[in-house]
Design a protein around this motif. Structure first.
Motif, PDB file in Angstrom:
ATOM      1  N   GLY A 153       0.792  -1.227   0.000  1.00  0.00           N
ATOM      2  CA  GLY A 153       0.000   0.000   0.000  1.00  0.00           C
ATOM      3  C   GLY A 153       0.820   1.271   0.000  1.00  0.00           C
ATOM      4  N   MET A 154       2.071   1.195  -0.451  1.00  0.00           N
ATOM      5  CA  MET A 154       2.954   2.362  -0.363  1.00  0.00           C
ATOM      6  C   MET A 154       2.725   3.323  -1.535  1.00  0.00           C
ATOM      7  N   THR A 155       1.627   4.071  -1.430  1.00  0.00           N
ATOM      8  CA  THR A 155       1.324   5.120  -2.401  1.00  0.00           C
ATOM      9  C   THR A 155       0.798   6.338  -1.660  1.00  0.00           C
ATOM     10  N   ALA A 156       0.898   7.498  -2.287  1.00  0.00           N
ATOM     11  CA  ALA A 156       0.364   8.719  -1.686  1.00  0.00           C
ATOM     12  C   ALA A 156      -1.147   8.639  -1.541  1.00  0.00           C
ATOM     13  N   TRP A 157      -1.809   7.886  -2.418  1.00  0.00           N
ATOM     14  CA  TRP A 157      -3.264   7.702  -2.320  1.00  0.00           C
ATOM     15  C   TRP A 157      -3.628   7.088  -0.975  1.00  0.00           C
ATOM     16  N   ASN A 158      -2.883   6.065  -0.559  1.00  0.00           N
ATOM     17  CA  ASN A 158      -3.143   5.447   0.739  1.00  0.00           C
ATOM     18  C   ASN A 158      -2.719   6.350   1.883  1.00  0.00           C
ATOM     19  N   VAL A 159      -1.599   7.070   1.726  1.00  0.00           N
ATOM     20  CA  VAL A 159      -1.149   7.966   2.789  1.00  0.00           C
ATOM     21  C   VAL A 159      -2.179   9.074   3.029  1.00  0.00           C
ATOM     22  N   ALA A 160      -2.832   9.544   1.956  1.00  0.00           N
ATOM     23  CA  ALA A 160      -3.876  10.556   2.131  1.00  0.00           C
ATOM     24  C   ALA A 160      -5.010  10.018   2.995  1.00  0.00           C
ATOM     25  N   HIS A 161      -5.371   8.758   2.807  1.00  0.00           N
ATOM     26  CA  HIS A 161      -6.378   8.144   3.675  1.00  0.00           C
ATOM     27  C   HIS A 161      -5.865   8.047   5.109  1.00  0.00           C
ATOM     28  N   ASP A 162      -4.566   7.731   5.267  1.00  0.00           N
ATOM     29  CA  ASP A 162      -3.987   7.694   6.614  1.00  0.00           C
ATOM     30  C   ASP A 162      -4.086   9.058   7.282  1.00  0.00           C
ATOM     31  N   LEU A 163      -3.831  10.118   6.506  1.00  0.00           N
ATOM     32  CA  LEU A 163      -3.963  11.472   7.033  1.00  0.00           C
ATOM     33  C   LEU A 163      -5.378  11.722   7.549  1.00  0.00           C
ATOM     34  N   ASP A 164      -6.361  11.267   6.793  1.00  0.00           N
ATOM     35  CA  ASP A 164      -7.740  11.490   7.219  1.00  0.00           C
ATOM     36  C   ASP A 164      -8.069  10.666   8.444  1.00  0.00           C
ATOM     37  N   ALA A 165      -7.510   9.459   8.522  1.00  0.00           N
ATOM     38  CA  ALA A 165      -7.717   8.648   9.719  1.00  0.00           C
ATOM     39  C   ALA A 165      -7.084   9.320  10.936  1.00  0.00           C
ATOM     40  N   LEU A 166      -5.916   9.920  10.751  1.00  0.00           N
ATOM     41  CA  LEU A 166      -5.264  10.624  11.848  1.00  0.00           C
ATOM     42  C   LEU A 166      -6.076  11.851  12.258  1.00  0.00           C
ATOM     43  N   ARG A 167      -6.575  12.592  11.277  1.00  0.00           N
ATOM     44  CA  ARG A 167      -7.436  13.738  11.575  1.00  0.00           C
ATOM     45  C   ARG A 167      -8.612  13.330  12.451  1.00  0.00           C
TER      46      ARG A 167
END
Length: 489
Positions: A179-193
């Protein structure tokens, strides 16, 4: 990218939006458990899906670190400092050498108003390690390697080394690899938010951190609060060659900027002569025969250009000027020492970058045509950027992918961009191209180079006003150069 690939990317993005509610519900089921982890930090691991396209599938963890506000907090500010690498490591004093010297000043200002929270991209840090970087067993090829390549066998050797490195990184990254893509990291950002209890994301992204921001703007526009992008990497060029052209044009212009800087500085080793013409003379010489260097060594054309790519960074301009002068005087050793290209590292950083920017590489034969066209528009220096950028990914294949595509963003609050007129890292042409695709974007130009936020007091003042209160600088505001004025002093 061909049309079929573009359609596939679009379908993937649409699917992501439809799955957004499911993914967020999954993220909200996990709460952050903060623990003291030294240096005044509090650390936690956020459990997320390996692939947010399959939120019920295997899980991985994302490391986050928080520096609590020293004053009255207005809430969390989530940051990613680029790389891609471990942003949380930059909070620790032992890693201060990796940051601009002004970084502690910036961090102090931010902490006066925010709980500052850094997030490491998935796969970059070892789970449960408080941010220890993942290390791959095999070293990667130097990104300068293709610049020095003189025959196809050199290209093949570069590819083989990158392939071996990628295979070892796949093992080191473990479950996160898929899952090492910016698309997944953006979802991680939203999960952190969501885990932080933040209604709207307040985010500052530097360099590669802006790639995650571009994905977030597409996926979660309704959850954007304030977003500051510094040194934006252009992920919106659908075709590889136009993306390279912006780099080539920027570097070609940088040769002129270097010349002008040297003309103004009496301490420049080439002061009193045209530094651009001095470079041209050196290139003409090396094309006739390798340049002599001390200790019986020589410098061939590829080695000269490899050193010059490093030297064209404004921070290296004094050393670049000295190396050119000494080479013209008969000793080109500076291109093998002071400007020696960095060797390949052991991180997973380039694998993540290649998944996002170059999931489909041109063939060796196709690139010869691309390079010929780059030489037409940037014949003195800029054409070499094609080899430099391709050198990151040549030989890698089969990872996750999130291909570049035009940005599809609407109905978001004002987004503040800082663009440096001397930025040849994430070139200013590409940065401008991204900003033009966001209707609410406001650009704050400045006279320095890449990622100057910490070093430029004017930038710091305007950005802090925006992040804390949403106050934007007046349109047309420009921050004067500060960092470049200190170069060589």
């Amino acid at each position: 990218m061909n049309r079929r690939t573009a359609i596939a990317v679009c379908l993937a993005a649409c699917l992501a939006v439809s799955l957004g509610g499911i993914a967020l519900a999954s993220a909200q089921a996990h709460r952050l458990v903060w623990k003291e982890c030294g240096d005044g930090l509090r650390c936690a691991d956020l459990v997320v899906p390996v692939d947010w396209g399959d939120p019920g599938g295997p899980k991985t963890s994302v490391h986050v670190a928080k520096l609590p506000a020293t004053g009255r907090s207005t809430g969390p500010l989530i940051i990613n400092l680029g790389g891609p690498s471990t942003s949380t490591a930059m909070f620790r004093p032992k890693n201060a050498a990796e940051a601009p010297p002004e970084w502690p000043i910036l961090l102090k200002q931010l902490r006066s108003r925010f709980d500052v929270v850094a997030i490491d991209p998935r796969g970059m840090s070892e789970p449960g390690s408080s941010g220890k970087r993942v290390s791959c067993a095999e070293p990667e090829a130097s990104i300068y390697g293709l610049i020095s390549a003189r025959a196809k066998q050199d290209w093949d050797a570069h590819a083989a080394q990158n392939a071996a490195h990628q295979a070892s990184c796949r093992k080191a990254a473990g479950a996160a690899w898929r899952g090492m893509t910016a698309w997944n990291v953006a979802h991680d950002l939203d999960a952190l938010r969501a885990a932080l209890g933040q209604d709207k994301l307040v985010y500052a992204g530097n360099s590669y951190g802006t790639v995650y921001a571009q994905a977030y703007l597409e996926l979660f526009p309704q959850r954007v609060g304030r977003m500051y992008l510094d040194g934006t990497a252009d992920h919106t060029q659908q075709e590889f060659e136009p993306w390279l052209r912006n780099y080539a044009r920027t570097q070609e212009r940088h040769l002129t900027r270097f010349r002008d800087w040297c003309a103004r500085r009496t301490d420049c080793a080439l002061h009193g002569r045209d530094a651009g013409k001095a470079w041209d003379e050196l290139v003409a010489r090396v094309r006739r025969a390798p340049l002599p260097a001390s200790a019986g060594r020589t410098v061939h054309e590829g080695q000269l250009y490899a050193g010059a790519v490093k030297g064209m960074n404004p921070a290296y301009w004094p050393r670049f000027a000295t190396a050119i002068r000494k080479a013209l005087d008969g000793d080109a050793a500076g291109f093998l020492t002071e400007l020696a290209p960095d060797q390949g590292g052991s991180s997973v950083s380039q694998d993540s970058l290649c998944n996002d920017f170059m999931p489909k590489l041109p063939t060796y034969e196709e690139f010869q045509g691309i390079e010929a066209r780059l030489r037409e528009i940037a014949p003195r220096f800029g054409w070499i950027e094609g080899r430099f950028e391709l050198g990151r990914c040549w030989g890698r294949s089969g990872g996750a992918s999130w291909a570049p595509h035009p940005l599809r963003v609407k109905d978001v609050p004002p987004i503040l961009f800082a663009i440096g007129e001397l930025d040849n890292n994430t070139n200013y042409l590409g940065q401008q191209h991204v900003a033009e695709q966001i209707p609410s974007a406001q650009v704050l130009w400045h006279g320095d180079g890449h990622a100057a936020w910490a070093a430029n007091t004017c930038l710091r003042r305007h950005v802090l006003a925006y992040l804390t209160a949403g106050a934007l600088p007046a349109r047309g505001t420009r921050c004067p150069a500060e960092r470049i004025q200190r170069v060589g002093k």
